[in-house]
Design a protein around this motif. Structure first.
Motif, PDB file in Angstrom:
ATOM      1  N   LYS A 162       0.809  -1.222   0.000  1.00 38.40           N
ATOM      2  CA  LYS A 162       0.000   0.000   0.000  1.00 38.40           C
ATOM      3  C   LYS A 162       0.842   1.271   0.000  1.00 38.40           C
ATOM      4  N   THR A 220       0.534   7.480   6.976  1.00 35.80           N
ATOM      5  CA  THR A 220       0.063   7.673   8.357  1.00 35.80           C
ATOM      6  C   THR A 220       0.691   6.665   9.325  1.00 35.80           C
ATOM      7  N   GLY A 246       7.730  -0.899  13.957  1.00 37.00           N
ATOM      8  CA  GLY A 246       6.409  -1.317  13.481  1.00 37.00           C
ATOM      9  C   GLY A 246       5.625  -2.012  14.596  1.00 37.00           C
ATOM     10  N   SER A 280       2.181  -0.675  16.409  1.00 34.43           N
ATOM     11  CA  SER A 280       0.955  -1.452  16.477  1.00 34.43           C
ATOM     12  C   SER A 280       0.438  -1.541  17.922  1.00 34.43           C
ATOM     13  N   SER A 333      -0.949   2.114  18.898  1.00 36.52           N
ATOM     14  CA  SER A 333      -2.097   2.522  18.072  1.00 36.52           C
ATOM     15  C   SER A 333      -3.413   1.919  18.570  1.00 36.52           C
ATOM     16  N   ARG A 367      -5.104   7.559  18.978  1.00 37.54           N
ATOM     17  CA  ARG A 367      -5.731   7.717  17.663  1.00 37.54           C
ATOM     18  C   ARG A 367      -6.373   9.105  17.563  1.00 37.54           C
ATOM     19  N   GLY A 389      -2.832   3.934   5.137  1.00 39.97           N
ATOM     20  CA  GLY A 389      -2.877   3.534   6.543  1.00 39.97           C
ATOM     21  C   GLY A 389      -3.771   2.340   6.758  1.00 39.97           C
ATOM     22  N   ASP A 415      -7.102   2.997   8.548  1.00 39.90           N
ATOM     23  CA  ASP A 415      -8.475   3.476   8.784  1.00 39.90           C
ATOM     24  C   ASP A 415      -8.759   4.755   8.013  1.00 39.90           C
ATOM     25  N   ILE A 416      -8.084   4.946   6.896  1.00 38.51           N
ATOM     26  CA  ILE A 416      -8.286   6.194   6.143  1.00 38.51           C
ATOM     27  C   ILE A 416      -9.694   6.217   5.530  1.00 38.51           C
ATOM     28  N   ARG A 469       0.972  -8.831  14.095  1.00 34.11           N
ATOM     29  CA  ARG A 469       0.586  -7.433  13.883  1.00 34.11           C
ATOM     30  C   ARG A 469      -0.800  -7.375  13.227  1.00 34.11           C
ATOM     31  N   ASP A 521      -3.998  -5.521  14.792  1.00 27.58           N
ATOM     32  CA  ASP A 521      -4.627  -4.419  14.054  1.00 27.58           C
ATOM     33  C   ASP A 521      -6.089  -4.732  13.707  1.00 27.58           C
TER      34      ASP A 521
HETATM   35  O1  C5P Z   1       1.748   0.925   7.910  1.00 26.43           O
HETATM   36  P1  C5P Z   1       2.782   0.668   8.954  1.00 26.43           P
HETATM   37  O2  C5P Z   1       3.290  -0.742   8.994  1.00 26.43           O
HETATM   38  O3  C5P Z   1       3.880   1.681   8.941  1.00 26.43           O
HETATM   39  O4  C5P Z   1       2.006   0.904  10.348  1.00 26.43           O
HETATM   40  C1  C5P Z   1       2.574   0.570  11.582  1.00 26.43           C
HETATM   41  C2  C5P Z   1       1.455   0.303  12.578  1.00 26.43           C
HETATM   42  O5  C5P Z   1       0.764   1.525  12.863  1.00 26.43           O
HETATM   43  C3  C5P Z   1       0.368  -0.660  12.097  1.00 26.43           C
HETATM   44  O6  C5P Z   1       0.681  -2.005  12.405  1.00 26.43           O
HETATM   45  C4  C5P Z   1      -0.875  -0.172  12.823  1.00 26.43           C
HETATM   46  O7  C5P Z   1      -0.990  -0.793  14.087  1.00 26.43           O
HETATM   47  C5  C5P Z   1      -0.630   1.287  13.050  1.00 26.43           C
HETATM   48  N1  C5P Z   1      -1.406   2.134  12.145  1.00 26.43           N
HETATM   49  C6  C5P Z   1      -2.718   2.407  12.477  1.00 26.43           C
HETATM   50  N2  C5P Z   1      -3.461   3.239  11.701  1.00 26.43           N
HETATM   51  C7  C5P Z   1      -2.938   3.794  10.597  1.00 26.43           C
HETATM   52  C8  C5P Z   1      -1.603   3.494  10.214  1.00 26.43           C
HETATM   53  C9  C5P Z   1      -0.866   2.645  11.006  1.00 26.43           C
HETATM   54  O8  C5P Z   1      -3.213   1.903  13.476  1.00 26.43           O
HETATM   55  N3  C5P Z   1      -3.686   4.635   9.868  1.00 26.43           N
END
Ligand code: C5P
Length: 208
Positions: A13, A31, A77, A81, A84, A90, A111, A113-114, A162, A166
């Motif tokens: 993504k 994000t 990462g 997680s 978050s 958030r 991300g 939840d966009i 992860r 998530d």
């Molecule tokens: O996308 P990336 O691997 O960099 O994201 C790291 C962590 O940040 C994800 O595993 C997720 O838990 C959290 N995240 C989120 N909401 C987003 C982007 C990332 O919860 N919009």
């Protein structure tokens, strides 16, 4: 035009979002990097990422931290997680993402939840997925290129942990928006995935 690109870790993504931003001449926000910065700041503070107060305090990270290469590591990462999960974290990051999404002319954000929370009104929503095997393989190659020692099995186990965290958290879980188009990149090369994404954006935008 707002383009929301959501999906699990290492699904492609980020690459797709960056390429869409370049193709359509839009600004791009990763994000995940914001959550990674919170996780990293929490560790630098000596805080516990599972503690909501420690995680919230880390949201006051300095913008310079976003350029720290350590944010790209698996460790960051994992921390991201964990922090978050907390709703106040958030909430603290919401305004920044929302302002980016609603800037004049539009934007691309990637991300989790966009399309569901940050910009539910986005004209285009992609949900990018790939098999665990394909994602672990890609991440493994990335780590090798960066000279980071790791094993394919460890990466696959980490990805699955992860994903589980998530997808099962109570607030803003990783979930495709009802009006998102799913793009499976498991069997696609980087260039094929980008070409497919551009075609999907054009198709979705034309329907609006
Ligand atoms: O996308 P990336 O691997 O960099 O994201 C790291 C962590 O940040 C994800 O595993 C997720 O838990 C959290 N995240 C989120 N909401 C987003 C982007 C990332 O919860 N919009």
């Amino acid at each position: 035009m707002i383009i929301a690109v959501d999906g699990p870790t290492a699904s492609g993504k980020g690459t797709i979002a960056k390429a869409l931003a370049a193709h359509f001449g839009l600004p791009h926000l990763d994000t995940g990097l914001l959550y990674r910065a919170v996780g990293r700041q929490c560790a630098l503070n000596g805080g516990n990422p599972d503690d909501p107060a420690d995680a919230l305090a880390a949201c006051a990270f300095a913008d310079g931290l976003l350029a720290d290469p350590e944010l790209r590591s698996e460790a960051s990462g994992g921390l991201a997680s964990r922090v978050s999960i907390h709703p106040p974290v958030r909430q603290a990051l919401y305004e920044r993402q929302r302002a980016f999404a609603t800037q004049p002319g539009g934007a691309v954000l990637d991300g989790r939840d966009i399309g569901t929370v940050i910009a539910p009104e986005a004209e285009v929503k992609l949900f990018v997925i790939a098999s665990v095997a394909a994602r672990a393989e890609r991440r493994f190659r990335e780590m090798q290129e960066q000279g980071r020692a790791t094993s394919l099995d460890d990466i696959a186990a980490d990805l699955e942990a992860r994903d589980r965290r998530d997808a099962t958290r109570a607030t803003a879980p990783l979930l495709a928006a009802e009006d998102a188009v799913v793009l499976d990149t498991s069997l696609l090369t980087r260039d094929e995935a980008i070409a497919r994404a551009i075609a999907l954006v054009e198709l979705q935008a034309a329907k609006r």
